[in-house]
Scaffold this active site. Structure first.
Site, PDB file in Angstrom:
ATOM      1  CG  HIS A 113      -7.001   5.123  -1.114  1.00 43.39           C
ATOM      2  ND1 HIS A 113      -5.636   5.142  -1.076  1.00 43.39           N
ATOM      3  CD2 HIS A 113      -7.342   4.239  -2.085  1.00 43.39           C
ATOM      4  CE1 HIS A 113      -5.157   4.322  -2.000  1.00 43.39           C
ATOM      5  NE2 HIS A 113      -6.168   3.770  -2.628  1.00 43.39           N
TER       6      HIS A 113
ATOM      7  CD  GLU B  66      -5.935   1.266  -5.455  1.00 45.13           C
ATOM      8  OE1 GLU B  66      -6.667   0.271  -5.596  1.00 45.13           O
ATOM      9  OE2 GLU B  66      -6.037   2.053  -4.508  1.00 45.13           O
TER      10      GLU B  66
ATOM     11  CG  ASP C 124      -2.046   0.974   1.103  1.00 46.42           C
ATOM     12  OD1 ASP C 124      -2.332   1.413  -0.026  1.00 46.42           O
ATOM     13  OD2 ASP C 124      -2.663   1.305   2.129  1.00 46.42           O
ATOM     14  CG  HIS C 125      -0.573   5.035   0.179  1.00 42.79           C
ATOM     15  ND1 HIS C 125      -0.758   6.150  -0.583  1.00 42.79           N
ATOM     16  CD2 HIS C 125      -1.786   4.686   0.651  1.00 42.79           C
ATOM     17  CE1 HIS C 125      -2.043   6.476  -0.567  1.00 42.79           C
ATOM     18  NE2 HIS C 125      -2.689   5.603   0.167  1.00 42.79           N
TER      19      HIS C 125
ATOM     20  CE  LYS D 136      -5.315   8.437   6.810  1.00 44.74           C
ATOM     21  NZ  LYS D 136      -5.217   7.468   5.734  1.00 44.74           N
TER      22      LYS D 136
HETATM   23 ZN    ZN Z   1      -4.670   6.370   0.251  1.00 49.27          ZN
END
Ligand code: ZN
Length: 541
Positions: free
Chosen positions: A362, A288, A180-181, A330
């Site tokens: 996200h 992605e 991820d990221h 978040k």
């Molecule tokens: Zn993200």
């Protein structure tokens, strides 16, 4: 360990015809049982004197091959070996050779996929139990590098705990692992080497955000500094063009749109194309591309431009994560005009459909106000949604429930040390006085902290500081917190279950509004002592 009695457990399994309810050894975790001809594999749950469940792998296999496993204890039984081993990397590899589904697989054949980060490393079992039968593929290993560094965890740890959970729950339906990221070739390489089936390429550092702040004169000036053949190509292709996407949906480029899209995103496109060639093709990865962590929203023309330029190079990502209109902070619900979100989301979806990929959402935890919209509009082609850190907040719910006094202490610490995380997170709770003051909280109302947006953000972002605080070389909070959590795994699982079920019900159109979703599931503050007992019994813990 009493291997003789374990052996009788194994023999019972062999004659049970798959009906495990009557097994006399209640420490055998039945969802984990795998039978391959006369070979048997399962996870044993044993409670230690602190009431914490300890897990081991049990293998009963032909003695010619059983040596693949690293045993802590073993005994021979005719042609077979019975062995007990740790849930370590060596045994995971040996087991995965026998059960391919313990390894991540491509998301491409799944319409709905759901990313579930697991900060603490013990949430995946509950997630898998919830997802069984939902027709949604889980992406389990998904953790940003920043969080790993903070907790001294590695991608290998994350990958391992996910793979073990998959085996333990007998989740044979396929799962994904997401690097991820990842931002650099180095990080992509690492994700590939540990076995990720997917990478999320974060293009933030290649996106020129300052372009958005330029006025039209300055923008035009910068654009006209490009090579003449580049200017000609971009203008011929995009300027004043309207791209029809079907069903009355289209994207039109003004002069401003063309110049802004090129100058902001062209570097990122070339970067993505390089990663595609070097990693995505050779390792057959799900690809992605994310631009969600930029300070400005991705407009519909921006998105179209990015996708079209990739397409021109023969690249179709699996998913793309634009930065949508509104705020995806978040741990709290969506902030913004949901009507406008929907109008723009429709076009983003049309672009994705046109080029043949899915949208990825996200910071998906708690965005209950927009899930009905996403579920409805992406119904035909599916979606990918990522949630991550908020299972930490569900863990704190367990703390608040079991040791309210300790929870008050944690909150006071988090509130008073918010400066620790100022540089990393964007949120409003900080010092504008909206988060509840610690001295207004009591053991009676401590649960409210987990339902208050500002308090949630304080606790969410202060995760690393809480877990890593040390005094005289020992952790101040970490060990105590872990102890409470592990002792109450069933309650933690229950909270996790409710939390994610609300998300999925809205995304899958089972319920239509946030309120309905919340009413459908048991109120989180109200789990009584009796239902806790039932929980533990039902989960074989
Ligand atoms: Zn993200």
């Amino acid at each position: 360990m009493d291997l003789q009695s374990l052996l009788s457990g194994v023999k019972e399994i062999l004659v049970s015809n798959g009906n495990y309810e009557g097994l006399s050894n209640k420490e055998i975790y039945t969802p984990s049982i795998q039978v391959e001809r006369r070979n048997i594999y399962f996870i044993l749950h044993q409670k230690n004197s602190d009431g914490i469940v300890e897990k081991s792998l049990v293998v009963y296999e032909n003695r010619l091959t059983a040596g693949d496993f690293e045993a802590t204890e073993s005994m021979e039984d005719v042609d077979s070996t019975l062995l007990v081993g740790a849930l370590n990397e060596h045994n995971n590899d040996a087991l995965a050779k026998r059960f391919q589904w313990m390894r991540p697989t491509s998301r491409r054949n799944y319409k709905y996929t759901f990313g579930l980060g697991d900060r603490l490393g013990n949430a995946s079992n509950a997630h898998l139990r919830l997802l069984k039968g939902r027709g949604i593929m889980p992406v389990l290993a998904q953790q940003s590098i920043r969080e790993l560094v903070l907790m001294h965890r590695t991608n290998t740890d994350v990958f391992q705990s996910a793979s073990w959970a998959v085996f333990e729950e007998g989740f044979t339906y396929g799962w994904g692992a997401d690097g991820d990221h990842v931002k650099t070739p180095y990080e992509v390489d690492y994700a590939v080497k540990i076995g990720c089936s997917m990478i999320t390429l974060d293009c933030t550092e290649e996106i020129n955000n300052d372009i958005v702040t330029l006025d039209d004169t300055e923008l035009d000036k910068r654009f006209n500094q490009l090579d003449p053949d580049q200017i000609k190509y971009f203008n011929d292709t995009y300027l004043n063009q309207t791209f029809d996407l079907g069903d009355g949906r289209s994207v039109k480029f003004t002069k401003h749109d063309v110049e802004e899209s090129v100058l902001t995103f062209y570097d990122a496109i070339l970067f993505a194309a390089g990663i595609y060639k070097k990693f995505v093709v050779p390792y057959n990865l799900d690809f992605e591309i994310s631009m969600d962590e930029t300070p400005y929203q991705t407009t519909n023309p921006n998105h179209y431009f990015f996708a079209n330029e990739l397409h021109r190079r023969g690249i179709t990502p699996t998913t793309m994560a634009p930065r949508f209109y509104g705020e995806f902070q978040k741990a709290i619900d969506y902030i913004g005009d949901t009507k406008r979100f929907e109008r723009e989301y429709v076009i983003h979806e049309a672009i994705a459909e046109h080029f043949g990929y899915k949208l990825s959402i996200h910071s998906g935890s708690d965005k209950l106000s927009v899930y009905e919209i996403i579920g409805r509009i992406s119904k035909e082609h599916g979606w990918h949604v990522k949630t991550a850190g908020t299972n930490w907040l569900e863990a704190l719910r367990v703390i608040a429930h079991k040791d309210p006094k300790f929870m008050l202490e944690l909150y006071k610490f988090a509130y008073e040390n918010l400066d620790d995380v100022k540089a990393f997170y964007v949120f409003n709770a900080q010092t504008d006085g909206t988060a509840p003051k610690p001295d207004t909280m009591t053991e009676e109302n401590v649960m409210d902290l987990l339902n208050n947006d500002d308090a949630r953000q304080v606790l969410h972002t202060m995760y690393g500081s809480i877990m890593n605080l040390k005094h005289n070389y020992h952790y101040v909070y970490r060990d105590k917190l872990w102890n409470i959590l592990l002792k109450n795994q069933a309650l933690y699982d229950k909270y996790l279950n409710i939390h994610i079920a609300e998300h999925l019900d809205l995304l899958q159109g089972v319920v239509k509004t946030k309120q309905e979703a919340q009413e459908k599931h048991e109120p989180k503050t109200d789990i009584s002592k009796e239902s806790e007992k039932e929980l533990e019994a039902s989960m074989n813990l």
